[in-house]
Design an enzyme around this catalytic site. Structure first.
Site, PDB file in Angstrom:
ATOM      1  N   ARG A  60       0.814  -1.232   0.000  1.00 59.30           N
ATOM      2  CA  ARG A  60       0.000   0.000   0.000  1.00 59.30           C
ATOM      3  C   ARG A  60       0.838   1.267   0.000  1.00 59.30           C
ATOM      4  NH1 ARG A  60      -3.172  -2.731   4.074  1.00 59.30           N
ATOM      5  NH2 ARG A  60      -4.809  -3.950   3.073  1.00 59.30           N
ATOM      6  N   LYS A  64       2.031  11.158 -11.675  1.00 65.31           N
ATOM      7  CA  LYS A  64       1.241  10.212 -12.475  1.00 65.31           C
ATOM      8  C   LYS A  64       2.038   8.931 -12.641  1.00 65.31           C
ATOM      9  CE  LYS A  64      -1.884  13.019 -15.239  1.00 65.31           C
ATOM     10  NZ  LYS A  64      -2.377  13.246 -16.617  1.00 65.31           N
ATOM     11  N   GLU A 118       7.982  17.548 -25.677  1.00 66.22           N
ATOM     12  CA  GLU A 118       7.357  17.974 -24.414  1.00 66.22           C
ATOM     13  C   GLU A 118       7.902  19.338 -23.975  1.00 66.22           C
ATOM     14  OE1 GLU A 118       4.840  16.320 -23.247  1.00 66.22           O
ATOM     15  OE2 GLU A 118       5.080  14.316 -24.100  1.00 66.22           O
ATOM     16  N   LYS A 160       6.290  22.522 -15.509  1.00 65.37           N
ATOM     17  CA  LYS A 160       5.510  21.336 -15.155  1.00 65.37           C
ATOM     18  C   LYS A 160       5.163  21.361 -13.665  1.00 65.37           C
ATOM     19  CE  LYS A 160       3.896  17.002 -15.320  1.00 65.37           C
ATOM     20  NZ  LYS A 160       4.045  15.770 -16.058  1.00 65.37           N
ATOM     21  N   GLU A 195      -5.410  16.685 -11.405  1.00 60.98           N
ATOM     22  CA  GLU A 195      -5.983  16.954 -12.719  1.00 60.98           C
ATOM     23  C   GLU A 195      -7.493  17.137 -12.664  1.00 60.98           C
ATOM     24  OE1 GLU A 195      -4.002  15.079 -16.135  1.00 60.98           O
ATOM     25  OE2 GLU A 195      -5.997  14.626 -16.874  1.00 60.98           O
ATOM     26  N   ARG A 200      -4.500  21.229 -14.631  1.00 59.49           N
ATOM     27  CA  ARG A 200      -3.418  20.321 -15.000  1.00 59.49           C
ATOM     28  C   ARG A 200      -3.621  19.698 -16.373  1.00 59.49           C
ATOM     29  NH1 ARG A 200      -0.419  15.693 -11.360  1.00 59.49           N
ATOM     30  NH2 ARG A 200       0.737  14.774 -13.073  1.00 59.49           N
ATOM     31  N   ASN A 237      -1.905  18.082 -21.275  1.00 65.50           N
ATOM     32  CA  ASN A 237      -2.253  17.090 -22.288  1.00 65.50           C
ATOM     33  C   ASN A 237      -2.375  17.697 -23.686  1.00 65.50           C
ATOM     34  OD1 ASN A 237      -2.455  14.782 -20.563  1.00 65.50           O
ATOM     35  ND2 ASN A 237      -4.307  15.692 -19.727  1.00 65.50           N
ATOM     36  N   HIS A 284      -1.971  15.591 -26.676  1.00 63.77           N
ATOM     37  CA  HIS A 284      -1.852  14.195 -26.255  1.00 63.77           C
ATOM     38  C   HIS A 284      -3.052  13.325 -26.607  1.00 63.77           C
ATOM     39  CE1 HIS A 284       1.780  15.467 -24.371  1.00 63.77           C
ATOM     40  NE2 HIS A 284       1.998  14.295 -23.824  1.00 63.77           N
ATOM     41  N   HIS A 291      -2.223   9.994 -28.416  1.00 62.10           N
ATOM     42  CA  HIS A 291      -2.575   8.644 -27.954  1.00 62.10           C
ATOM     43  C   HIS A 291      -3.297   7.869 -29.051  1.00 62.10           C
ATOM     44  CE1 HIS A 291      -2.342   9.898 -23.423  1.00 62.10           C
ATOM     45  NE2 HIS A 291      -1.153   9.783 -23.996  1.00 62.10           N
ATOM     46  N   HIS A 340       6.908   8.442 -28.549  1.00 63.88           N
ATOM     47  CA  HIS A 340       5.875   9.255 -27.913  1.00 63.88           C
ATOM     48  C   HIS A 340       6.045  10.715 -28.337  1.00 63.88           C
ATOM     49  CE1 HIS A 340       2.885  10.507 -25.052  1.00 63.88           C
ATOM     50  NE2 HIS A 340       3.742  11.296 -24.422  1.00 63.88           N
TER      51      HIS A 340
END
Lengths: 363, 363
Positions: free
Chosen positions: B124, B146, B188, B230, B240, B244, B248, B251, B255, B268
């Site tokens: 955990r 993330k 990026e 960032k 997010e 935030r 993206n 993105h 994706h 990417h």
């Protein structure tokens, strides 16, 4: 009349309610807790589904919830497995969820742990609502945000702390609980008394016969008080940095029993009942003033069907060291200072732990 | 001289540092950030291991860390898979970790996401330290918490928000980065300028040749500023909920490209470069004042080896709706208001999105 709501207070002003109401209150409670009407995911097991799934779906449909995706899993501890987690992922993602889609965990401790972990990790976190149907889930596992699955090396080794938005606890559901599960849950109730509330422990002794026959007024009071104790301990220490660990009283022994005997040989409650006897024995060795006989007589009321006499104490000892509560090589145990007061120690020798085991094995 | 540390401020007074130092500073930084000397888990890939693993192990050993368990994974996006996550679980649990055992993620974005998710879910939650070795990891993926793995239905669909205790960014490591990865990371960097800092975007244009040849002083300034942008955006909105999401930019298109072309056909960064061109095109349709030519000339500097002309725009459109950023059925896009300022909208028609795709496909 006991209060119908217990607040779980967390760090930084966060909180969520445990609401003691019938399932029909769910739509208004979802709304009151900020969950927008829309689609939702229901995770349950086939036993619970047979009893309550249709009722739950009707309640949600009637108040305008749509696209209810029910994910049915086999009942039992063996569902806390990566394959079943993956099944939840597949079905939930296949249903086209977004980050606002709530996950409703309808079931006992296994469903709560598994659905809770799925909710924690789907799209990096979906809103989670617990609808606990078993005693153990109502007084223990639905409260405090522990979620997870098992690993070949031990129980709950993979998981997350993830708090629900709401716990809706319908006490009427307890009336249809199988006897074995009812008695299993009582072990956690007794534990809450022993570690945190001597008066409550005494009440349990006094009312034991009414409790066994599930007198509605008595069990209402009992469940709410047991849930409140759990909520209080969790509020003080959400991530088990220290005090929360007292909730593990008996559990390091219990996990070893479950692991060596094989999951399913004992209910979790039976293993905890045995584990508490061993832990009480170690406690009494360290504190001769502890009223060990009174504690034992309460613990002996918890029925356990099997003996662990066929298990090897050295094996049991060995697997205790795999437990999460091992800290930098030292086994950390929860012991009783007195009835209603527990403490955490890592100063226990292997010999003392073996004496705890032996009290379960010797006649 | 740029500052050597950027603080990531989170809700409720939590914070962690991004420290721009050589790897040899790791032991003192671990100590300064409350991580007790003991055993640790290093997760890396075989490419990175060949370059830096021995160095890292020597640094740790020399300052008294012991029982270093190195978990080596195959390089590439395909490692963000449940089977590889399970391999980390097996090796880490087999090594006898406890809740204080840190997980060091030594590698690029894939290793950071995967090791971060393992750290989030082992017992955990174990302490996590990022040691980003690629440009994309240093300016983007190691910052903001993330973590996650891929699912057959899309990238990063399983994961958690889980913040590290420390990010140690060694800028010297960038000098040995393969050219393709260097260029991929620049996408990026350019994105950070376009969404949040017009001056920085202009500097990138001005310094582009020095950047391509990795002039140490120029890239030091560039990486620290990009990381700072960032960190600022993440600080405002850790989970997010709103702002935030501007990170993206490009993105959702990217994706879809990665998914339809097959992971690995484009880096990417290449997919993001293409995605930003499409998003800039949609932005310009909605705001004729946007200096589309200036934006395009910056984006065209990002080299992309392949065309997407063989891909079906309708297919690309369809898979965009699987993305996590779909909210209650509406596709949510990040667009540019001006250079250095982005906004979030869910009021984009399929036709407008198709126009975005078509600017990549038509000559």
């Amino acid at each position: 009349m006991s209060k119908a709501i217990v607040q779980v207070q967390l760090d930084h002003g966060r909180a969520y309610p445990i609401q003691f109401s019938g399932l029909q209150a769910l739509p208004s409670l979802l709304d009151a807790n900020g969950l927008r009407k829309g689609s939702c995911i229901i995770v349950t097991d086939t036993n619970v589904a047979a009893l309550y799934l249709e009722t739950l779906q009707d309640i949600l449909h009637e108040s305008g919830w749509r696209d209810l995706t029910a994910i049915l899993l086999p009942p039992g501890e063996s569902s806390k497995h990566p394959n079943l987690l993956q099944r939840i992922y597949d079905q939930a993602l296949g249903a086209g969820i977004d980050r606002q889609t709530p996950v409703l965990a309808l079931g006992g401790g296994v469903i709560g742990d598994l659905a809770g972990f799925a909710a924690a990790t789907l799209l990096r976190g979906l809103p989670l609502v617990h609808l606990p149907t078993s005693l153990i889930a109502q007084v223990d596992s639905s409260i405090g945000g522990k979620t997870g699955i098992n690993h070949a090396l031990g129980k709950n080794l993979i998981g997350a702390f993830y708090q629900p938005k709401l716990v809706l606890t319908d006490l009427d559901l307890l009336q249809s609980l199988p006897e074995l599960e009812w008695r299993s849950g009582l072990a956690e109730v007794v534990k809450h008394g022993l570690i945190a509330d001597a008066d409550f422990a005494e009440e349990l002794s006094t009312n034991w016969d009414s409790i066994l026959r599930r007198d509605p007024a008595i069990i209402r009071h009992m469940v709410i008080r047991a849930a409140e104790i759990k909520a209080d301990v969790v509020s003080e220490d959400e991530r088990e940095a220290s005090r929360r660990a007292i909730l593990n009283f008996g559990h390091t022994f219990a996990h070893a029993i479950e692991r060596i005997a094989g999951y399913g040989e004992f209910t979790h409650g039976e293993a905890v009942a045995l584990g508490m006897r061993a832990a009480a024995r170690v406690s009494a060795m360290l504190n001769p003033d502890l009223p060990h006989e009174i504690i034992n007589s309460l613990l002996q009321r918890l029925p356990v069907r099997n003996s662990i006499r066929h298990l090897d104490p050295k094996e049991l000892l060995r697997v205790m060291y795999y437990d999460k509560k091992v800290q930098s090589g030292n086994l950390r145990l929860i012991l009783l200072q007195e009835i209603g007061s527990a403490y955490i120690t890592n100063k226990i020798t292997e010999k003392q732990i073996l004496s705890g085991w032996n009290c379960l094995i010797e006649p």
